[in-house]
Scaffold this active site. Sequence first.
Site: not given
Length: 207
Positions: A9, A184, A187
């Site tokens: 991601s 977080d 990310h």
Amino acid sequence: MRILFQGDSITDCDRSRTNDANVGTGYPLLVKSQLGYTEPAKHEFFNRGISGNRIVDVYARIKRDIINLKPDVMSILIGVNDVWHDVDENCPNGVDADKFYKIYSMLISEIKEALPNIKIMILEPFVLRAAATDGAWEFFSTEVPLRAKAAKQIAEDFGLPFIPLQAGFDELEKLAPANYWLVDGVHPTAMGHQYIKDQWLKTFALL
């Protein structure tokens, strides 16, 4: 030159699945914008990062998302999900450090066999203590460095450039809180992606 960004991601960043011109909103976009501006029409950019991927997932799509694209340069950033997916005690599905190394080695070996002239850059997985990692910080802070060590060993084994990132994020945390750089703990924010982009381009310039 055909450039491929590979990973999870952190690389994906909402890239398009149908339009290769849309490489998402993260460091691949920042690399594309800078290289595309300073070296007009010299490069093609492809992002095949997929959110949630572990090393085994990247390996499973080696032909479709790497070999078939025939990149001249590929960077890969993978490892944090191999840890994160074990945080769920009810259904752990991470990849331990030894298997991570074995699969990563197979991945690179098979890519180099299929594309002997490819240049590959290995990026170091990283983590900071913030919302997603705080509850299992001892686990994250122990296990992610093991994946980072394995990634570095892969680079050394195959004579590939290794891009360290953890130490830089640790230093940046002294300037602003962790969630300023990694929203977080995993990310990156825009500022975190800028840091990754800078390290990526420094290494690319030496290829």
